[in-house]
Each structure stands twice: as C-alpha cells, then as structure tokens.
Scaffold this motif. Structure first.
Motif, PDB file in Angstrom:
ATOM      1  N   THR A   1    -101.119  60.434 -54.348  1.00 44.03           N
ATOM      2  CA  THR A   1    -102.112  59.419 -54.705  1.00 44.03           C
ATOM      3  C   THR A   1    -103.520  59.942 -54.466  1.00 44.03           C
ATOM      4  O   THR A   1    -103.736  60.849 -53.661  1.00 44.03           O
ATOM      5  CB  THR A   1    -101.920  58.139 -53.872  1.00 44.03           C
ATOM      6  OG1 THR A   1    -102.047  58.454 -52.481  1.00 44.03           O
ATOM      7  CG2 THR A   1    -100.554  57.520 -54.134  1.00 44.03           C
ATOM      8  N   ALA A   2    -104.465  59.359 -55.165  1.00 45.06           N
ATOM      9  CA  ALA A   2    -105.879  59.672 -54.958  1.00 45.06           C
ATOM     10  C   ALA A   2    -106.398  58.740 -53.881  1.00 45.06           C
ATOM     11  O   ALA A   2    -106.660  57.563 -54.126  1.00 45.06           O
ATOM     12  CB  ALA A   2    -106.660  59.494 -56.256  1.00 45.06           C
ATOM     13  N   GLY A   3    -106.522  59.257 -52.673  1.00 44.07           N
ATOM     14  CA  GLY A   3    -106.961  58.447 -51.555  1.00 44.07           C
ATOM     15  C   GLY A   3    -105.817  57.687 -50.899  1.00 44.07           C
ATOM     16  O   GLY A   3    -104.716  57.599 -51.448  1.00 44.07           O
ATOM     17  N   TYR A   4    -106.097  57.156 -49.717  1.00 47.59           N
ATOM     18  CA  TYR A   4    -105.070  56.389 -49.010  1.00 47.59           C
ATOM     19  C   TYR A   4    -105.643  55.286 -48.134  1.00 47.59           C
ATOM     20  O   TYR A   4    -104.915  54.411 -47.683  1.00 47.59           O
ATOM     21  CB  TYR A   4    -104.208  57.318 -48.145  1.00 47.59           C
ATOM     22  CG  TYR A   4    -104.929  57.949 -46.981  1.00 47.59           C
ATOM     23  CD1 TYR A   4    -104.919  57.362 -45.725  1.00 47.59           C
ATOM     24  CD2 TYR A   4    -105.643  59.149 -47.127  1.00 47.59           C
ATOM     25  CE1 TYR A   4    -105.584  57.933 -44.653  1.00 47.59           C
ATOM     26  CE2 TYR A   4    -106.305  59.725 -46.061  1.00 47.59           C
ATOM     27  CZ  TYR A   4    -106.277  59.122 -44.830  1.00 47.59           C
ATOM     28  OH  TYR A   4    -106.939  59.689 -43.770  1.00 47.59           O
ATOM     29  N   LYS A   5    -106.958  55.293 -47.901  1.00 55.18           N
ATOM     30  CA  LYS A   5    -107.567  54.262 -47.062  1.00 55.18           C
ATOM     31  C   LYS A   5    -108.099  53.130 -47.940  1.00 55.18           C
ATOM     32  O   LYS A   5    -109.271  53.105 -48.313  1.00 55.18           O
ATOM     33  CB  LYS A   5    -108.709  54.857 -46.228  1.00 55.18           C
ATOM     34  CG  LYS A   5    -108.250  55.628 -45.013  1.00 55.18           C
ATOM     35  CD  LYS A   5    -109.445  55.991 -44.146  1.00 55.18           C
ATOM     36  CE  LYS A   5    -109.024  56.740 -42.901  1.00 55.18           C
ATOM     37  NZ  LYS A   5    -110.169  57.075 -42.030  1.00 55.18           N
ATOM     38  N   TYR A   6    -107.213  52.213 -48.277  1.00 59.33           N
ATOM     39  CA  TYR A   6    -107.589  51.077 -49.115  1.00 59.33           C
ATOM     40  C   TYR A   6    -107.158  49.789 -48.428  1.00 59.33           C
ATOM     41  O   TYR A   6    -105.969  49.606 -48.118  1.00 59.33           O
ATOM     42  CB  TYR A   6    -106.916  51.174 -50.490  1.00 59.33           C
ATOM     43  CG  TYR A   6    -107.294  52.391 -51.299  1.00 59.33           C
ATOM     44  CD1 TYR A   6    -108.571  52.529 -51.837  1.00 59.33           C
ATOM     45  CD2 TYR A   6    -106.357  53.398 -51.548  1.00 59.33           C
ATOM     46  CE1 TYR A   6    -108.917  53.636 -52.591  1.00 59.33           C
ATOM     47  CE2 TYR A   6    -106.695  54.515 -52.310  1.00 59.33           C
ATOM     48  CZ  TYR A   6    -107.971  54.628 -52.824  1.00 59.33           C
ATOM     49  OH  TYR A   6    -108.307  55.729 -53.577  1.00 59.33           O
ATOM     50  N   GLU A   7    -108.105  48.898 -48.213  1.00 54.89           N
ATOM     51  CA  GLU A   7    -107.775  47.620 -47.577  1.00 54.89           C
ATOM     52  C   GLU A   7    -106.799  46.816 -48.428  1.00 54.89           C
ATOM     53  O   GLU A   7    -105.952  46.097 -47.897  1.00 54.89           O
ATOM     54  CB  GLU A   7    -109.054  46.809 -47.333  1.00 54.89           C
ATOM     55  CG  GLU A   7    -109.968  47.392 -46.272  1.00 54.89           C
ATOM     56  CD  GLU A   7    -111.175  46.515 -46.010  1.00 54.89           C
ATOM     57  OE1 GLU A   7    -111.227  45.395 -46.572  1.00 54.89           O
ATOM     58  OE2 GLU A   7    -112.070  46.948 -45.255  1.00 54.89           O
ATOM     59  N   ASP A   8    -106.913  46.950 -49.752  1.00 56.03           N
ATOM     60  CA  ASP A   8    -106.048  46.162 -50.625  1.00 56.03           C
ATOM     61  C   ASP A   8    -104.613  46.696 -50.672  1.00 56.03           C
ATOM     62  O   ASP A   8    -103.757  46.103 -51.335  1.00 56.03           O
ATOM     63  CB  ASP A   8    -106.632  46.100 -52.043  1.00 56.03           C
ATOM     64  CG  ASP A   8    -106.946  47.462 -52.626  1.00 56.03           C
ATOM     65  OD1 ASP A   8    -107.991  48.026 -52.254  1.00 56.03           O
ATOM     66  OD2 ASP A   8    -106.144  47.983 -53.421  1.00 56.03           O
ATOM     67  N   TRP A   9    -104.353  47.809 -49.977  1.00 59.44           N
ATOM     68  CA  TRP A   9    -102.974  48.303 -49.852  1.00 59.44           C
ATOM     69  C   TRP A   9    -102.229  47.635 -48.701  1.00 59.44           C
ATOM     70  O   TRP A   9    -101.004  47.682 -48.641  1.00 59.44           O
ATOM     71  CB  TRP A   9    -102.984  49.825 -49.635  1.00 59.44           C
ATOM     72  CG  TRP A   9    -103.249  50.622 -50.864  1.00 59.44           C
ATOM     73  CD1 TRP A   9    -103.899  50.226 -51.998  1.00 59.44           C
ATOM     74  CD2 TRP A   9    -102.895  51.995 -51.086  1.00 59.44           C
ATOM     75  NE1 TRP A   9    -103.983  51.248 -52.907  1.00 59.44           N
ATOM     76  CE2 TRP A   9    -103.364  52.349 -52.365  1.00 59.44           C
ATOM     77  CE3 TRP A   9    -102.239  52.950 -50.308  1.00 59.44           C
ATOM     78  CZ2 TRP A   9    -103.184  53.635 -52.902  1.00 59.44           C
ATOM     79  CZ3 TRP A   9    -102.054  54.232 -50.833  1.00 59.44           C
ATOM     80  CH2 TRP A   9    -102.523  54.553 -52.120  1.00 59.44           C
TER      81      TRP A   9
END
Length: 261
Positions: A8-16
């Motif tokens: 994945t592109a990035g991993y620090k997402y609040e919506d995850w």
C-alpha cells in the motif's frame, strides 16, 4: 523470473482505524499489524519532510525480515530543484538503516503533471540520477508526453525503472502502459475515480475507489509480463481512502497467487 511484492501507499491513516486496524490498536502498532498482510509499503511522508534515520530504524525493527520499503524522494528532487543542495545529503543518510537491513526496495521519484517530456526535463532527469543513482530508482510521470519508446530507451540507459499506472482515462493522464526499463518493475494503482480526479474538495476524494475483481484480473497478464522481465516487481495501491487499497492489495495477492499455481 522475478517476484511480485504487493503493498500500500502509506499506512498512517486515521480512516483505516476500525476498517483495516482494530479500533483499539495504537498508532505505533499500525506498521507491524499491516506487515502481516502485505509485502511492502510506500513511505510518503519523505516527500514532504526529511525523516530521521531513527524513524527508519524503528520501521525496520517493527517488520519481518523480508518486508520492504519504497521511499518517495523528497519533493526537492522533482518539484523544487533549487532546494536540492539542502536536502540531498540528509535524505541519503536517512535511508542508511533500510540499506543496512536489506529492506530498501527502491526510491520513487514522482513528477508533477506539469513536468512534460522536454529536452530540459530530460536533462533534469539525468541530474536526478546523478543525485540519487546510488539507490535503485523508479520514476512516475504524470503526463502522457512521456509515453514514448525513446523515453523508455533513455530510462534503460539511465538504469531507472518506469512506473506503470492505473488511473482514470482522462485527457493528458498516463495510460496503463506496461514496460520494464530496469531490473525493477513497478505499478501504482491510483483508482479510477474520474469524476473526482480534477474536481474535489478534499485530496482523498480522488483516491476513493475500490477495484473490482474483474478490474484487477485485467492486470494479471501485465504483472506476469513484468515479473518475467524483472528481478522484482512492486504493485502498490494508492486508493487509500477508508482502507480500499488495503482490501485491493489482499485481492491482488490472492488472484496472482491463484493464477500462478
């Protein structure tokens, strides 16, 4: 015959949280949790700021031995060349923990759509290789003028990988061309949200798209072609809104594995 690594592109997402990550999972545990399900991850924060070597050292410690990181080059190299002298050495030094651990997949240089195929910009591309050629490099163009056989040959001469993309079929954007110009193959799945690509209130709206199984199956022969022509191919999902890229990464891993059995 190479291997396919899906991430994945990035991993620090609040919506995850609550979708990808358990609701009670601490942010410091996001990466080790994600690494159980994907092979690699793009680090996007490095585009905006210089990360500390200690940050990468922590990432190394939190992931399994065969996990890899793709680091997006700082925007100075692609958008603000007058600042390269400030960031070049710190950027290069910051990656040392990934190199020492054998976890640096490559460095991704992402150019803006205004970066067209011109003699001046090809000269700039040569400068990027001069600056960052110590690392395995891949470049993502955003304008269709780069889809030329002469460009692919130029990249081969430079030893730079071409980033294939899946994105909306809109005027000026890159088509889903599949080509390998170095030992590294690369595909970025941006989603096909044509309606919101140019017209959106929030940046995430562009990447609010879930690929269907049939849409991913379209890519299986293309990915096999890249895997056959490279030592390693990365398939990265940038359709990150609400964890859709994570879902699609799981789908693609399963479909590709199933198709090669």
């Amino acid at each position: 015959m190479g291997v396919l690594k899906v991430g994945t592109a990035g991993y620090k997402y609040e919506d995850w949280v609550g979708r990808v990550y358990p609701a009670n999972l601490r942010e410091r545990d996001f990466l080790p949790y994600l690494s159980q399900f994907v092979d690699c991850v793009e680090i996007n924060a490095s585009f905006y700021s210089l990360l500390s070597p200690y940050t990468y050292k922590s990432m190394v410690r939190k992931t399994r031995d065969d996990f890899e990181f793709i680091v997006k080059a700082h925007k100075a190299f692609s958008h603000e060349p007058d600042k390269v002298s400030e960031v070049l050495q710190p950027f290069k030094e910051s990656l040392q923990p990934l190199i020492d651990a054998g976890k640096l997949g490559c460095v991704l240089v992402q150019f803006p759509q205004r970066f067209h195929n011109t003699p001046e910009n090809r000269e700039h591309l040569q400068k990027v290789v001069d600056w960052l050629g110590d690392f395995p490099l891949v470049v993502e163009f955003r304008h269709i003028s780069w889809v030329r056989e002469s460009v692919f040959e130029f990249l081969k001469q430079l030893g730079v990988g071409f980033v294939c993309v899946d994105e909306p079929k809109l005027p000026g954007l890159m088509p889903p061309v599949v080509v390998a110009t170095s030992p590294i193959g690369y595909v970025r799945f941006h989603g096909r949200n044509a309606e919101k690509w140019h017209h959106h209130e929030h940046a995430w709206e562009r990447y609010d798209y879930l690929y269907s199984e049939d849409e991913l199956r379209e890519w299986l022969p293309k990915l096999k072609q890249l895997v056959q022509q490279t030592e390693k191919t990365y398939a990265i999902f940038n359709n990150h809104w609400q964890g859709k890229g994570f879902v699609n990464a799981q789908m693609l891993r399963h479909l590709f594995s199933e198709s090669t059995e």
